[in-house]
Design a protein around this motif. Structure first.
Motif, short mmCIF file in Angstrom:
data_model
loop_
_atom_site.label_atom_id
_atom_site.label_comp_id
_atom_site.label_asym_id
_atom_site.label_seq_id
_atom_site.Cartn_x
_atom_site.Cartn_y
_atom_site.Cartn_z
N THR A 63 2.31 30.96 69.97
CA THR A 63 3.24 31.30 70.14
C THR A 63 4.13 29.89 70.50
O THR A 63 5.44 29.54 70.27
CB THR A 63 3.75 31.18 72.07
OG1 THR A 63 2.58 32.68 71.84
CG2 THR A 63 4.23 31.33 73.26
N ALA A 64 3.49 29.19 70.84
CA ALA A 64 4.21 27.42 70.31
C ALA A 64 4.44 27.51 69.11
O ALA A 64 5.24 26.60 68.80
CB ALA A 64 2.22 26.11 70.37
N ASP B 7 7.97 24.50 79.21
CA ASP B 7 6.78 25.77 78.48
C ASP B 7 6.25 25.61 77.11
O ASP B 7 5.06 25.38 77.09
CB ASP B 7 7.78 26.84 78.23
CG ASP B 7 7.74 27.42 79.94
OD1 ASP B 7 7.70 27.35 80.50
OD2 ASP B 7 8.65 28.15 79.73
N ASP C 237 -7.91 24.67 71.48
CA ASP C 237 -7.01 26.41 70.68
C ASP C 237 -7.56 26.36 69.25
O ASP C 237 -8.46 27.09 68.54
CB ASP C 237 -5.52 26.27 70.88
CG ASP C 237 -5.30 27.20 72.67
OD1 ASP C 237 -6.22 27.26 72.90
OD2 ASP C 237 -3.70 26.83 73.03
N GLN D 205 -3.14 33.42 69.71
CA GLN D 205 -2.30 34.03 70.20
C GLN D 205 -0.91 32.95 71.13
O GLN D 205 -0.22 32.77 70.69
CB GLN D 205 -1.68 35.11 71.58
CG GLN D 205 -2.40 36.37 71.24
CD GLN D 205 -2.08 36.87 69.90
OE1 GLN D 205 -1.03 36.96 70.07
NE2 GLN D 205 -2.60 37.04 68.98
N ARG D 206 -1.41 32.21 71.45
CA ARG D 206 -1.16 30.09 72.06
C ARG D 206 -0.43 29.86 71.05
O ARG D 206 0.32 28.80 71.57
CB ARG D 206 -1.84 30.04 72.92
CG ARG D 206 -2.52 30.21 74.40
CD ARG D 206 -3.05 28.56 75.68
NE ARG D 206 -4.08 29.03 74.80
CZ ARG D 206 -5.29 29.26 75.67
NH1 ARG D 206 -5.00 30.70 76.15
NH2 ARG D 206 -6.71 29.19 75.22
N ARG D 207 -0.84 29.40 70.47
CA ARG D 207 -1.05 28.76 68.29
C ARG D 207 0.33 29.68 67.93
O ARG D 207 1.01 28.91 67.24
CB ARG D 207 -1.82 28.58 67.36
CG ARG D 207 -3.42 27.59 67.92
CD ARG D 207 -2.83 26.70 67.84
NE ARG D 207 -2.10 26.03 68.94
CZ ARG D 207 -1.35 25.62 69.22
NH1 ARG D 207 -0.97 24.70 68.00
NH2 ARG D 207 -0.47 24.55 70.44
N VAL E 257 1.80 24.34 76.77
CA VAL E 257 1.07 25.41 75.25
C VAL E 257 0.91 24.90 74.20
O VAL E 257 0.06 24.48 73.59
CB VAL E 257 1.87 26.35 75.20
CG1 VAL E 257 2.65 26.83 73.81
CG2 VAL E 257 1.44 27.67 74.02
N THR F 229 -3.23 22.19 74.42
CA THR F 229 -4.30 22.60 74.25
C THR F 229 -4.25 22.93 72.96
O THR F 229 -5.35 23.01 72.57
CB THR F 229 -4.41 23.96 75.60
OG1 THR F 229 -3.78 25.00 75.08
CG2 THR F 229 -4.30 23.76 76.90
#
Length: 471
Positions: free
Chosen positions: A198-199, A107, A118, A194-196, A111, A114
């Motif tokens: 999460t990562a 996972d 991102d 939000q992805r940044r 993420v 990208t």
């Protein structure tokens, strides 16, 4: 006026003799004579022997003995165990295995894949309302300071703090500017942001930290000082190797021009020739830039290629380069023999005759005589029978990863569970380069010359050339 064929014979014969006399110090070592000798020689010798035997059997359409497959799987199991050793193992392979075993790692990798896109998207969203150029005309005060702070957080990659600040500001009325209020509020929920976040949170997970540590032991992070230093060092080595090769070929040109007699320079060296679009490949990753070429002027603004040289800073690099080189030569050899083609080069444009390009056609899987590799590195003290790329492919096979995962879980899987790798080897396209790895390396290294040996050979040939008597 074109040079007559008779006047070309002596220099061309001299070039042929010169290349024949240069020692081939990079030749591949011989494989063991039989399976017993290969097993006695060790894991890599066994794998190389079995793989080459499979390739040769495929050419003859002959069956392979069961003992060969058994020896292959036993050797591959030994290679995997060695790669999985906590001390002295292969960290890149261990990272692959961890990726296979752990969903959190997969996972995070997904993420993180990208991340550059991102980050650019978030910074563009912030620039839309908080770029310093937009704030310059804004009155000083709390609103300008808040937006400037948002921009600073985005520039620094402080993703969580950026989202919290945007959320806080979005809950307030920003100077009664409804459009700005909407932009700031939407920023806090931006999918890329939000992805940044999460990562960033996932990097604290133990499995992800271990994965990153394994990768960093062999592959420095992109953009890091270590990665940049390695890139610069590799670029310097490559440039130095190409410069040495050009100088050596320049000496060859001088020698051949001396045989021509007179003051006209018929032979010269061109660097970084670019294949014209009319002859270039169609997405098959064939080579389209040629490090150096020795060309002969035939008059009328036309030249013939008499020697094409590819330069490698290390001898091991030729095995992976050879297939691209062969595809590129096959493209050149499609030229119309009666036409000429404009090539760009570092040393200026040149028109090459099609018939000389056709003479560069590969001889099956081998290079033709007018194509060589040049390398400035000393020969390896112990050249390997199994290249690093082939090992990496074998280790990356699903059955190999499954075997390694079982080892990591404390099991003792039988080497027979690796039979799918052996069975796929002769016919799977993804394993074709591995199947041909020894044969490719043998043919490529046969055409590889030490740059210093070429210089020594041309110096000796020049000293033996009879001096022309004074008129």
């Amino acid at each position: 006026m074109q040079t007559s064929p008779a006047s070309d014979d002596r220099p061309q014969a001299a070039l042929h003799d010169l290349l024949r006399t240069v020692p081939r110090r990079y030749r591949s070592p011989l494989l063991p004579p039989d399976l017993d000798a290969a097993v006695a020689a060790g894991t890599e010798a066994t794998l190389a022997f079995a793989i080459e035997s499979a390739r040769a059997a495929g050419e003859r359409a002959a069956p392979m003995p069961a003992a060969l497959g058994d020896a292959f799987t036993a050797a591959l199991a030994a290679l995997i165990r060695r790669a999985m050793a906590p001390d002295g193992g292969d960290p890149v392979f261990q990272a692959q295995v961890l990726y296979s075993r752990d969903a959190q790692v997969r996972d995070w990798v997904q993420v993180e894949s990208t991340a550059p896109v991102d980050a650019r998207a978030v910074r563009a969203a912030v620039d839309a309302f908080a770029h310093p150029g937009k704030l310059r005309d804004m009155p000083e005060g709390a609103r300008r300071d808040a937006l400037s702070h948002l921009h600073a957080l985005a520039s620094a990659g402080e993703w969580r703090a950026l989202a919290l600040e945007a959320e806080s500001l979005g809950a307030l009325s920003i100077g009664n500017d409804a459009a700005l209020h909407t932009l700031v509020r939407d920023l806090a929920k931006h999918p890329a942001l939000q992805r940044r976040i999460t990562a960033e949170a996932m990097t604290a997970l133990e499995a992800v930290r271990h994965y990153r540590a394994l990768r960093a032991r062999r592959v420095p992070a992109a953009g890091s000082d270590v990665a940049l230093d390695q890139g610069r060092a590799a670029a310097r080595e490559g440039a130095q190797a190409e410069q040495a090769a050009a100088e050596a070929l320049g000496q060859v040109a001088t020698f051949l021009n001396g045989l021509e007699g007179g003051e006209r320079s018929t032979y010269r060296v061109l660097r970084s020739l670019l294949t014209p679009r009319v002859l270039s490949g169609g997405g098959d990753r064939s080579k389209e830039e040629w490090d150096a070429a020795l060309v002969r002027s035939i008059g009328g603004g036309l030249c013939d290629v008499v020697l094409l040289a590819e330069v490698k800073a290390a001898p091991a690099a030729v095995t992976s380069d050879m297939p691209r080189l062969l595809r590129g030569l096959a493209r050149l050899a499609q030229a119309d023999a009666d036409a000429s083609f404009a090539f760009a080069s570092v040393d200026g444009p040149v028109r090459l005759r099609g018939r000389s390009l056709r003479a560069l056609a590969p001889l099956g899987p081998s290079l033709p005589a007018p194509v060589i590799y040049l390398c400035p590195a000393p020969a390896e003290s112990r050249p390997t029978l199994l290249g690093a790329a082939a090992k990496a492919v074998l280790l990356s096979e699903p059955a190999s990863l499954g075997f390694a995962c079982a080892l990591a879980n404390g099991a003792a899987p039988p080497h027979a569970s690796l039979a799918p790798v052996w069975e796929a080897l002769p016919h799977e396209p993804r394993l074709r380069a591995t199947l041909n790895q020894y044969d490719t390396a043998r043919r490529a290294r046969e055409a590889m010359l030490y740059t210093g040996d070429l210089l020594a050979a041309v110096s000796q040939a020049g000293s033996m050339r009879p001096r022309q008597s004074a008129p």
